[in-house]
Design an enzyme around this catalytic site. Structure first.
Site, PDB file in Angstrom:
ATOM      1  CB  SER A 134      42.803  46.636  28.383  1.00 10.25           C
ATOM      2  OG  SER A 134      44.086  46.165  28.035  1.00 10.25           O
ATOM      3  CE1 TYR A 150      44.992  50.305  31.281  1.00 12.12           C
ATOM      4  CE2 TYR A 150      45.727  48.126  30.559  1.00 12.12           C
ATOM      5  CZ  TYR A 150      45.102  49.333  30.294  1.00 12.12           C
ATOM      6  OH  TYR A 150      44.591  49.574  29.045  1.00 12.12           O
TER       7      TYR A 150
HETATM    8  N1  LIG Z   1      46.824  52.122  23.622  1.00 15.77           N
HETATM    9  C1  LIG Z   1      46.608  50.851  23.822  1.00 15.77           C
HETATM   10  O1  LIG Z   1      47.373  49.992  23.349  1.00 15.77           O
HETATM   11  C2  LIG Z   1      45.416  50.403  24.601  1.00 15.77           C
HETATM   12  C3  LIG Z   1      45.177  49.030  24.684  1.00 15.77           C
HETATM   13  C4  LIG Z   1      44.078  48.590  25.392  1.00 15.77           C
HETATM   14  C5  LIG Z   1      43.229  49.487  25.987  1.00 15.77           C
HETATM   15  N2  LIG Z   1      43.477  50.821  25.902  1.00 15.77           N
HETATM   16  C6  LIG Z   1      42.536  51.719  26.560  1.00 15.77           C
HETATM   17  O2  LIG Z   1      42.111  52.721  25.664  1.00 15.77           O
HETATM   18  C7  LIG Z   1      41.779  53.909  26.385  1.00 15.77           C
HETATM   19  C8  LIG Z   1      42.530  55.077  25.780  1.00 15.77           C
HETATM   20  O3  LIG Z   1      43.914  54.830  25.929  1.00 15.77           O
HETATM   21  P1  LIG Z   1      45.069  55.565  25.094  1.00 15.77           P
HETATM   22  O4  LIG Z   1      46.025  54.516  24.704  1.00 15.77           O
HETATM   23  O5  LIG Z   1      44.471  56.464  24.090  1.00 15.77           O
HETATM   24  O6  LIG Z   1      45.752  56.366  26.303  1.00 15.77           O
HETATM   25  P2  LIG Z   1      46.297  57.841  26.465  1.00 15.77           P
HETATM   26  O7  LIG Z   1      46.892  58.329  25.202  1.00 15.77           O
HETATM   27  O8  LIG Z   1      47.128  57.794  27.700  1.00 15.77           O
HETATM   28  O9  LIG Z   1      44.965  58.673  26.750  1.00 15.77           O
HETATM   29  C9  LIG Z   1      44.254  58.533  27.936  1.00 15.77           C
HETATM   30  C10 LIG Z   1      43.186  59.578  27.993  1.00 15.77           C
HETATM   31  O10 LIG Z   1      42.510  59.460  29.254  1.00 15.77           O
HETATM   32  C11 LIG Z   1      42.408  60.755  29.830  1.00 15.77           C
HETATM   33  N3  LIG Z   1      42.394  60.704  31.288  1.00 15.77           N
HETATM   34  C12 LIG Z   1      43.264  60.052  32.102  1.00 15.77           C
HETATM   35  N4  LIG Z   1      42.969  60.297  33.385  1.00 15.77           N
HETATM   36  C13 LIG Z   1      41.885  61.120  33.380  1.00 15.77           C
HETATM   37  C14 LIG Z   1      41.119  61.742  34.409  1.00 15.77           C
HETATM   38  N5  LIG Z   1      41.408  61.566  35.698  1.00 15.77           N
HETATM   39  N6  LIG Z   1      40.081  62.533  34.042  1.00 15.77           N
HETATM   40  C15 LIG Z   1      39.782  62.725  32.743  1.00 15.77           C
HETATM   41  N7  LIG Z   1      40.476  62.164  31.734  1.00 15.77           N
HETATM   42  C16 LIG Z   1      41.521  61.378  32.051  1.00 15.77           C
HETATM   43  C17 LIG Z   1      43.630  61.500  29.303  1.00 15.77           C
HETATM   44  O11 LIG Z   1      43.377  62.889  29.254  1.00 15.77           O
HETATM   45  P3  LIG Z   1      43.975  64.006  30.225  1.00 15.77           P
HETATM   46  O12 LIG Z   1      45.364  63.614  30.572  1.00 15.77           O
HETATM   47  O13 LIG Z   1      43.846  65.238  29.398  1.00 15.77           O
HETATM   48  O14 LIG Z   1      43.036  64.019  31.369  1.00 15.77           O
HETATM   49  C18 LIG Z   1      43.723  60.981  27.881  1.00 15.77           C
HETATM   50  O15 LIG Z   1      42.926  61.751  27.019  1.00 15.77           O
HETATM   51  C19 LIG Z   1      42.168  53.643  27.843  1.00 15.77           C
HETATM   52  O16 LIG Z   1      41.034  53.274  28.580  1.00 15.77           O
HETATM   53  C20 LIG Z   1      43.127  52.470  27.734  1.00 15.77           C
HETATM   54  O17 LIG Z   1      43.154  51.705  28.907  1.00 15.77           O
HETATM   55  C21 LIG Z   1      44.553  51.292  25.227  1.00 15.77           C
END
Ligand SMILES: NC(=O)c1ccc[n+]([C@@H]2O[C@H](COP(=O)([O-])OP(=O)(O)OC[C@H]3O[C@@H](n4cnc5c(N)ncnc54)[C@H](OP(=O)(O)O)[C@@H]3O)[C@@H](O)[C@H]2O)c1
Length: 231
Positions: A134, A150
């Site tokens: 991130s 985070y």
């Molecule tokens: N969105 C942004 O702006 C942004 C920016 C920088 C980095 N990121 C990174 O991108 C990645 C994806 O983020 P996103 O924005 O798509 O978030 P999101 O919509 O909250 O999705 C997170 C995913 O992680 C899974 N997850 C969480 N805890 C878990 C566990 N204990 N076991 C297995 N799966 C788990 C969730 O699935 P379940 O709930 O089904 O388990 C979900 O599919 C993350 O690493 C995040 O830090 C996102």
């Protein structure tokens, strides 16, 4: 090619797995806790591409036995690409954060990745490991209150990327980290309520899928910012 994407039930992971599934000769393994989201992924891929190449496992990375994941993939051969995308964001200022805030955050964003990498190593061959970091964990970037646990966990993941690339380079395994800025997902809405990201999860998923396939030809041990905005 065999590709595993964690956190594939929604957001960036869902979009990445879907984009990877476009190639009928590739086998996609998608893991997260929510089986409904995974079932939607399977259906969407089948409807969109007309072939079925997505296998799913509903599991919590916090307590899954990684040997079960290795056994799941093994019949298909080696794992050629791994996207450590699953992530957890618990918003709390430093003084409001508890031991549980830090433990849960690092469990998903860091220790689960360590366990997965160690457990899946025996089925890796010329593998590209792609950690989803991130901008919050990128040195010198803008920082925001409430995202301290985070961001620290993502900084640890970035450093793990650099160190692991060095340790495993002689085995022809490459390891990189993409550090996205704001992408329109549920996590972003938690971090920055009301903020509209300039990038959709679909667009980011396409980028991640492309980088997983191609990035290791150009990069190893790199932490790359992928952002057009602040945050
Ligand atoms: N969105 C942004 O702006 C942004 C920016 C920088 C980095 N990121 C990174 O991108 C990645 C994806 O983020 P996103 O924005 O798509 O978030 P999101 O919509 O909250 O999705 C997170 C995913 O992680 C899974 N997850 C969480 N805890 C878990 C566990 N204990 N076991 C297995 N799966 C788990 C969730 O699935 P379940 O709930 O089904 O388990 C979900 O599919 C993350 O690493 C995040 O830090 C996102």
């Amino acid at each position: 090619m065999n590709y595993l994407v964690t956190g594939a039930s929604q957001g960036i992971g869902f979009a990445t797995a879907l984009a990877l599934a476009s190639q009928p000769n590739d086998q996609i393994f998608a893991l997260s806790r929510n089986s409904k989201g995974l079932a939607l992924l399977v259906d969407t891929a089948r409807d969109q591409y007309g072939h079925a190449n997505v296998e799913v496992m509903a599991a919590d990375l916090g307590n899954v036995d990684v040997a079960d994941i290795a056994e799941w993939i093994k019949p298909f051969g080696y794992l050629h690409g791994l996207v450590n995308n699953a992530g957890l964001l618990l918003k709390a200022s430093f003084l409001d954060s508890t031991a549980a805030t830090w433990q849960q955050t690092f469990d998903v964003n860091f220790f689960a990745v360590v366990r997965l990498l160690q457990g899946l190593y025996p089925i890796m061959k010329s593998t590209h490991i792609l950690n989803i970091g991130s901008m919050g964990g990128y040195q010198g970037s803008s920082k925001f209150p409430g995202l301290i646990a985070y961001s620290a966990s993502k900084a640890a993941l970035a450093n793990l990327t650099e160190c692991l690339a060095e340790e495993w380079k002689s085995n022809n395994i490459r390891c990189n980290c993409l550090a996205p800025g704001a992408v329109q997902t549920e996590m972003l809405a938690t971090a920055f309520p009301g903020f509209e990201a300039p990038v959709s999860s679909e667009k980011m998923g396409e980028m991640v899928a492309w980088f997983l396939r191609e990035g290791h030809h150009f990069f190893n041990g790199k932490v790359l910012p992928v952002s057009v905005s602040t945050p």
